[in-house]
Write an enzyme that holds these catalytic residues in place. Structure first.
Site, PDB file in Angstrom:
ATOM      1  N   HIS A 128      12.497  -0.081 -12.207  1.00  0.00           N
ATOM      2  CA  HIS A 128      12.319  -1.550 -12.245  1.00  0.00           C
ATOM      3  C   HIS A 128      12.223  -2.256 -10.956  1.00  0.00           C
ATOM      4  O   HIS A 128      13.383  -2.443 -10.368  1.00  0.00           O
ATOM      5  CB  HIS A 128      13.556  -2.170 -13.411  1.00  0.00           C
ATOM      6  N   HIS A 168       0.863  -1.188   0.216  1.00  0.00           N
ATOM      7  CA  HIS A 168       0.102   0.029   0.056  1.00  0.00           C
ATOM      8  C   HIS A 168       1.008   1.285  -0.178  1.00  0.00           C
ATOM      9  O   HIS A 168       1.788   1.465   0.566  1.00  0.00           O
ATOM     10  CB  HIS A 168      -0.946  -0.055   1.149  1.00  0.00           C
TER      11      HIS A 168
HETATM   12  C1  LIG Z   1      24.681  -5.918  -7.367  1.00  0.00           C
HETATM   13  C2  LIG Z   1      25.163  -6.144  -8.870  1.00  0.00           C
HETATM   14  C3  LIG Z   1      24.658  -5.087  -9.829  1.00  0.00           C
HETATM   15  C4  LIG Z   1      26.589  -6.084  -8.852  1.00  0.00           C
HETATM   16  O1  LIG Z   1      26.998  -6.499 -10.209  1.00  0.00           O
HETATM   17  P1  LIG Z   1      28.423  -6.276 -10.444  1.00  0.00           P
HETATM   18  O2  LIG Z   1      28.766  -4.814 -10.580  1.00  0.00           O
HETATM   19  O3  LIG Z   1      28.708  -7.100 -11.756  1.00  0.00           O
HETATM   20  O4  LIG Z   1      29.425  -6.909  -9.174  1.00  0.00           O
HETATM   21  P2  LIG Z   1      30.381  -8.174  -9.159  1.00  0.00           P
HETATM   22  O5  LIG Z   1      29.521  -9.395  -9.589  1.00  0.00           O
HETATM   23  O6  LIG Z   1      31.616  -7.801  -9.617  1.00  0.00           O
HETATM   24  O7  LIG Z   1      30.435  -8.104  -7.410  1.00  0.00           O
HETATM   25  C5  LIG Z   1      31.243  -7.292  -6.816  1.00  0.00           C
HETATM   26  C6  LIG Z   1      31.006  -7.738  -5.363  1.00  0.00           C
HETATM   27  O8  LIG Z   1      30.052  -7.626  -4.634  1.00  0.00           O
HETATM   28  C7  LIG Z   1      29.488  -8.786  -4.380  1.00  0.00           C
HETATM   29  N1  LIG Z   1      27.834  -9.029  -4.918  1.00  0.00           N
HETATM   30  C8  LIG Z   1      27.364  -8.978  -6.012  1.00  0.00           C
HETATM   31  N2  LIG Z   1      26.081  -8.918  -6.072  1.00  0.00           N
HETATM   32  C9  LIG Z   1      25.678  -9.104  -4.878  1.00  0.00           C
HETATM   33  C10 LIG Z   1      24.414  -9.354  -4.135  1.00  0.00           C
HETATM   34  N3  LIG Z   1      23.418  -9.314  -5.106  1.00  0.00           N
HETATM   35  N4  LIG Z   1      24.426  -9.437  -2.862  1.00  0.00           N
HETATM   36  C11 LIG Z   1      25.763  -9.463  -2.152  1.00  0.00           C
HETATM   37  N5  LIG Z   1      26.765  -9.499  -2.734  1.00  0.00           N
HETATM   38  C12 LIG Z   1      26.933  -9.096  -3.828  1.00  0.00           C
HETATM   39  C13 LIG Z   1      30.153  -9.977  -5.135  1.00  0.00           C
HETATM   40  O9  LIG Z   1      30.120 -11.206  -4.560  1.00  0.00           O
HETATM   41  C14 LIG Z   1      31.441  -9.285  -5.220  1.00  0.00           C
HETATM   42  O10 LIG Z   1      31.914  -9.401  -3.734  1.00  0.00           O
HETATM   43  P3  LIG Z   1      33.802  -9.461  -3.719  1.00  0.00           P
HETATM   44  O11 LIG Z   1      34.264  -8.233  -4.264  1.00  0.00           O
HETATM   45  O12 LIG Z   1      34.073  -9.684  -2.473  1.00  0.00           O
HETATM   46  O13 LIG Z   1      33.970 -10.757  -4.461  1.00  0.00           O
HETATM   47  C15 LIG Z   1      24.616  -7.487  -9.367  1.00  0.00           C
HETATM   48  O14 LIG Z   1      25.377  -8.580  -8.706  1.00  0.00           O
HETATM   49  C16 LIG Z   1      23.190  -7.634  -9.207  1.00  0.00           C
HETATM   50  O15 LIG Z   1      22.401  -8.173  -8.100  1.00  0.00           O
HETATM   51  N6  LIG Z   1      22.260  -7.486 -10.231  1.00  0.00           N
HETATM   52  C17 LIG Z   1      20.651  -7.405 -10.129  1.00  0.00           C
HETATM   53  C18 LIG Z   1      20.265  -8.452 -10.992  1.00  0.00           C
HETATM   54  C19 LIG Z   1      18.914  -8.366 -11.175  1.00  0.00           C
HETATM   55  O16 LIG Z   1      18.208  -8.411 -10.240  1.00  0.00           O
HETATM   56  N7  LIG Z   1      18.159  -8.641 -12.470  1.00  0.00           N
HETATM   57  C20 LIG Z   1      16.917  -8.859 -12.634  1.00  0.00           C
HETATM   58  C21 LIG Z   1      16.642  -8.958 -14.265  1.00  0.00           C
HETATM   59  S1  LIG Z   1      14.811  -8.927 -14.469  1.00  0.00           S
END
Ligand SMILES: CC(C)(COP(=O)(O)OP(=O)(O)OC[C@H]1O[C@@H](n2cnc3c(N)ncnc32)[C@H](O)[C@@H]1OP(=O)(O)O)[C@@H](O)C(=O)NCCC(=O)NCCS
Length: 210
Positions: free
Chosen positions: A145, A136
């Site tokens: 998004h 709500h």
């Molecule tokens: C948060 C996010 C944007 C980071 O992506 P990125 O910039 O490529 O980052 P990386 O994968 O290189 O990770 C960097 C660090 O953050 C950590 N990390 C990444 N995503 C994380 C998450 N969701 N939760 C906790 N830690 C996360 C990684 O383990 C890494 O840690 P480290 O440096 O200790 O190894 C991505 O992981 C994410 O969650 N994207 C959302 C995707 C989504 O919801 N898509 C929906 C499509 S409909």
């Protein structure tokens, strides 16, 4: 009269939009996509050409929706559609539950199984993705998004182009700013007002992005 819809573009999100549109009674669907040469047909629908055809096709395709995943690009395409004279319709999958006392802007996708509760306001060109729950009085900014399975408690405010990743949860009354990215599975328990990328439980800014 045949109900038609032009969908920009035909990546994963565009195909979800086209698929949901067929469930909403759109019979004639076509895509525009800059990779049109390699992409026709897509899930049975033609790709008419690149996005540069937008202005040219406004007379023959009255309804159109910007369906790219990137929020800034989606917002830009949404505005371009409006300027070109299209009806920027929203697609609400029939299995979604949207309160009559909520409002949904133009050019929005409300995907299968999503729930939008009383008093919520969804901004133009936003995505409320598969199974997302918006409780709500939440206010969702333009081109934000809310990814699959994400849950917003009551009274949450989400800024323009913000992206709340799959399965994250947000405490009631929280404010999330423009252009904030929240990672999959995060728990947001404090306001995130500075643009950037946040993740974890509780959600904290990722150093890599600081
Ligand atoms: C948060 C996010 C944007 C980071 O992506 P990125 O910039 O490529 O980052 P990386 O994968 O290189 O990770 C960097 C660090 O953050 C950590 N990390 C990444 N995503 C994380 C998450 N969701 N939760 C906790 N830690 C996360 C990684 O383990 C890494 O840690 P480290 O440096 O200790 O190894 C991505 O992981 C994410 O969650 N994207 C959302 C995707 C989504 O919801 N898509 C929906 C499509 S409909």
């Amino acid at each position: 009269m045949t109900k038609s819809l032009l969908v920009l573009a035909c990546g994963g999100h565009g195909r979800v939009v086209a698929d949901a549109a067929t469930e909403c009674g759109y019979e004639e669907i076509a895509f525009l996509d800059d990779a049109h040469d390699t992409l026709t047909p897509v899930i049975g629908f033609p790709v008419l050409g690149p996005l540069s055809l937008i202005e040219q096709l406004a007379a023959s395709w009255p309804n159109a929706i910007a369906a790219v995943g990137n929020g800034a690009k989606r917002q830009q395409l949404f505005r371009r559609l409006r300027e070109a004279g299209y009806r920027t319709c929203s697609i609400v999958h029939p299995s979604a539950v949207v309160s009559r006392r909520a409002s949904v802007g133009e050019g929005v996708l409300v995907a299968a199984g999503a729930v939008i509760n009383v008093g919520a306001k969804i901004g133009d060109a936003a995505i409320v993705n598969t199974g997302a729950r918006i409780d709500h009085d939440c206010i969702i900014g333009s081109a934000a998004h809310i990814a699959p399975g994400t849950t917003l408690s009551g009274g949450v405010t989400v800024g323009e182009r913000a992206w709340l990743g799959t399965g994250c949860s947000v405490r009631q009354g929280i404010t999330i700013g423009d252009d904030v990215m929240v990672g999959v599975g995060a728990a947001v328990v404090a306001d995130l007002t500075v643009a950037g990328t946040y993740a974890g439980v509780p959600a904290r800014r990722l150093e890599k992005h600081a």
